[in-house]
Design an enzyme around this catalytic site. Structure first.
Site, PDB file in Angstrom:
ATOM      1  N   GLU B 147       0.827  -1.212   0.000  1.00  0.00           N
ATOM      2  CA  GLU B 147       0.000   0.000   0.000  1.00  0.00           C
ATOM      3  C   GLU B 147       0.860   1.260   0.000  1.00  0.00           C
ATOM      4  O   GLU B 147       1.728   1.440   0.858  1.00  0.00           O
ATOM      5  CB  GLU B 147      -0.925   0.019   1.221  1.00  0.00           C
ATOM      6  CG  GLU B 147      -1.850   1.228   1.189  1.00  0.00           C
ATOM      7  CD  GLU B 147      -2.914   1.232   2.273  1.00  0.00           C
ATOM      8  OE1 GLU B 147      -2.834   0.387   3.182  1.00  0.00           O
ATOM      9  OE2 GLU B 147      -3.809   2.094   2.210  1.00  0.00           O
ATOM     10  N   GLU B 153       2.555   8.369   7.441  1.00  0.00           N
ATOM     11  CA  GLU B 153       2.400   6.958   7.806  1.00  0.00           C
ATOM     12  C   GLU B 153       3.608   6.108   7.440  1.00  0.00           C
ATOM     13  O   GLU B 153       3.771   5.009   7.945  1.00  0.00           O
ATOM     14  CB  GLU B 153       1.116   6.400   7.187  1.00  0.00           C
ATOM     15  CG  GLU B 153      -0.110   7.149   7.695  1.00  0.00           C
ATOM     16  CD  GLU B 153      -1.432   6.426   7.462  1.00  0.00           C
ATOM     17  OE1 GLU B 153      -1.430   5.341   6.859  1.00  0.00           O
ATOM     18  OE2 GLU B 153      -2.461   6.964   7.897  1.00  0.00           O
ATOM     19  N   ASP B 180      -4.465   3.903  -2.736  1.00  0.00           N
ATOM     20  CA  ASP B 180      -5.580   4.388  -1.916  1.00  0.00           C
ATOM     21  C   ASP B 180      -5.700   5.882  -2.223  1.00  0.00           C
ATOM     22  O   ASP B 180      -4.726   6.635  -2.091  1.00  0.00           O
ATOM     23  CB  ASP B 180      -5.244   4.132  -0.438  1.00  0.00           C
ATOM     24  CG  ASP B 180      -6.260   4.709   0.520  1.00  0.00           C
ATOM     25  OD1 ASP B 180      -6.615   5.902   0.372  1.00  0.00           O
ATOM     26  OD2 ASP B 180      -6.679   3.989   1.436  1.00  0.00           O
ATOM     27  N   THR B 181      -6.878   6.306  -2.615  1.00  0.00           N
ATOM     28  CA  THR B 181      -7.040   7.689  -3.094  1.00  0.00           C
ATOM     29  C   THR B 181      -6.781   8.740  -2.013  1.00  0.00           C
ATOM     30  O   THR B 181      -6.345   9.849  -2.334  1.00  0.00           O
ATOM     31  CB  THR B 181      -8.444   7.899  -3.708  1.00  0.00           C
ATOM     32  OG1 THR B 181      -9.428   7.467  -2.754  1.00  0.00           O
ATOM     33  CG2 THR B 181      -8.600   7.098  -4.994  1.00  0.00           C
ATOM     34  N   HIS B 183      -4.422   8.669   0.248  1.00  0.00           N
ATOM     35  CA  HIS B 183      -2.963   8.882   0.250  1.00  0.00           C
ATOM     36  C   HIS B 183      -2.491   9.522  -1.062  1.00  0.00           C
ATOM     37  O   HIS B 183      -1.646  10.421  -1.049  1.00  0.00           O
ATOM     38  CB  HIS B 183      -2.248   7.561   0.507  1.00  0.00           C
ATOM     39  CG  HIS B 183      -2.605   6.921   1.801  1.00  0.00           C
ATOM     40  ND1 HIS B 183      -2.293   7.493   3.012  1.00  0.00           N
ATOM     41  CD2 HIS B 183      -3.270   5.782   2.104  1.00  0.00           C
ATOM     42  CE1 HIS B 183      -2.739   6.725   4.004  1.00  0.00           C
ATOM     43  NE2 HIS B 183      -3.337   5.679   3.473  1.00  0.00           N
ATOM     44  N   GLU B 241     -12.987   2.414   1.788  1.00  0.00           N
ATOM     45  CA  GLU B 241     -12.462   2.602   3.142  1.00  0.00           C
ATOM     46  C   GLU B 241     -12.903   3.957   3.680  1.00  0.00           C
ATOM     47  O   GLU B 241     -12.938   4.944   2.943  1.00  0.00           O
ATOM     48  CB  GLU B 241     -10.939   2.526   3.140  1.00  0.00           C
ATOM     49  CG  GLU B 241     -10.324   2.581   4.528  1.00  0.00           C
ATOM     50  CD  GLU B 241      -8.818   2.337   4.510  1.00  0.00           C
ATOM     51  OE1 GLU B 241      -8.366   1.381   5.142  1.00  0.00           O
ATOM     52  OE2 GLU B 241      -8.077   3.115   3.870  1.00  0.00           O
TER      53      GLU B 241
END
Lengths: 282, 282
Positions: B147, B153, B180-181, B183, B241
């Protein structure tokens, strides 16, 4: 008064009087009349020398002042809270002596990732503390500007809506909102809507790309917001900010988590900002 | 195989077998065939019970596995590095036993704000460690999905470009990229360009609003990316998410810094995702 401001860290690794002189000179060369000077380690700040270097370059300093967990003004622990107020008052005196007419940043809480959701009491504590700080600032003829930041830098004020609520709760004439597009891009439902909401209290609008690198490379379209500022005849400061691992000191890189080399030299950022603001007549 | 996935934290405060059963049931009710099950505290994971609850609901678990600073696979300290590889191998066995055919997340470094710019040696250490983990995963018939996350992070892989570089350095057939959009919105110059770059290696595309709340409220326009996935006949997972302080346990809230109540019930998020994916025929 030139309302264009730029962060000194665009060019220099970390604040020092010596490096600051260079940043002030570069800022002026690109038409910025104001330069952000971070007040972190109070002992290393030389107000008279900063006033002199700014005057020499023809720029005015814009002071920022962060808090830490042991002097968090939003704390409900009276000692920690008191230390926050005191730190801000000490920083205000330094800012005044360096010739700044405002102090901004994350003034309402500690800087850094929080550990829990804040309570209403934390919000109230920050407001009560900032009311005292605002009064001191007013006695110096200075403004406070509360910067709205993303979730990883504070848990208290992440949106324009929260900032408006805080400004109203403080209830002092000299407290303004500072919006930064990097943070807005993470937290706001709609960037233009957030600007609209903050507008009556806005004192600082900072242009900062989604990754904080070159303003011309990134996903944020600044144009609708800049057009709105122009249409509103906005009279506050407009700032430019960017960070690159190639420029920043490791301490600063770690503070803002700017791990990547997003530009080699601050002149490129300053020029991007100059063209952008010229384009919009701001 | 249903390729729609949703995070269990959309509904439940923290992973437990009991709460997990509820999340699996709600996921299935909204047409998600896969449910994200985070493997954090290994002792509390009950693989057989998870396999049973997933089978009962008609969903498949998608395992994620974070690392901490004392078992960081990107560390150049051989002991810390070794503990990272071992932790991943232990997590893989749990994931296999719960019926997952993949393990994802920030597999390449510790989760959380880093303290310095990573070196080439850190990047190489992560690749060397993940090559071993990928081999173990292959022996279980499982995929790894790395990811790409934002600067707060991890310091190692913040962009699709860095992820592609890592996948090539690992050089194993069963290693994929997870975008992941949320991020991407912080780190990429251009979201669609990043998707394009990652596409040949993409194994998970996660829809996550800029503030991680309701998918219908926020500044990210998912449509261009979803259209691109459809046009490319993308066969990997597509996930949804979101996090809200009204749902998450304080530990999870602190982990992802989701201080605000961005939705009261996960059903609203699941429905948003369902409509969005239906709309794009994905």
């Amino acid at each position: 008064m030139n309302r264009r401001s730029i962060h000194s860290y665009t060019w220099i690794p970390k604040w020092s009087t010596k490096d600051g002189a260079y940043a002030a000179e570069r800022a002026a060369a690109f038409g910025y009349g104001q330069l952000v000077v971070p007040i972190r380690d109070h002992d290393s700040i030389e107000p008279a020398a900063i006033a002199a270097l700014c005057e020499r370059a023809g720029v005015r300093p814009v002071a920022t002042s962060p808090l830490q967990v042991d002097n968090d003004i939003s704390s409900t622990d009276p000692e920690v809270h008191r230390r926050g107020v005191e730190r801000h008052c000490a920083a205000l005196a330094l800012a005044r002596d360096m010739g700044a007419d405002r102090m901004g940043g994350i003034l309402y809480s500690a800087f850094g990732k929080a550990s829990k959701v804040p309570s209403d009491a934390n919000f109230q504590a920050a407001a009560d503390g900032l009311r005292i700080v605002a009064e001191r600032a007013a006695s110096y003829g200075m403004l406070l500007a509360l910067e709205v930041v993303n979730r990883y830098e504070s848990n208290l004020i992440n949106t324009a809506e929260q900032a408006v609520r805080m400004v109203k709760l403080i209830g002092a004439d000299n407290v303004r909102i500072h919006l930064d597009t990097f943070h807005m891009n993470i937290e706001e439902n709609d960037l233009l809507g957030a600007l609209e909401l903050a507008m009556p209290h806005l004192g600082y609008f900072e242009i900062d790309q989604n990754h904080r690198g070159r303003l011309t490379e990134g996903s944020i379209d600044f144009a609708p917001m800049l057009r709105r500022l122009k249409a509103a005849d906005y009279r506050g400061l407009i700032g430019v900010e960017a960070f690159s691992s190639a420029v920043s000191h490791p301490d600063i890189t770690a503070g803002v988590a700017s791990w990547r080399n997003l530009f080699d030299h601050g002149d490129d950022v300053a020029r991007d900002g100059q063209l952008l603001l010229d384009q919009h007549g701001l």
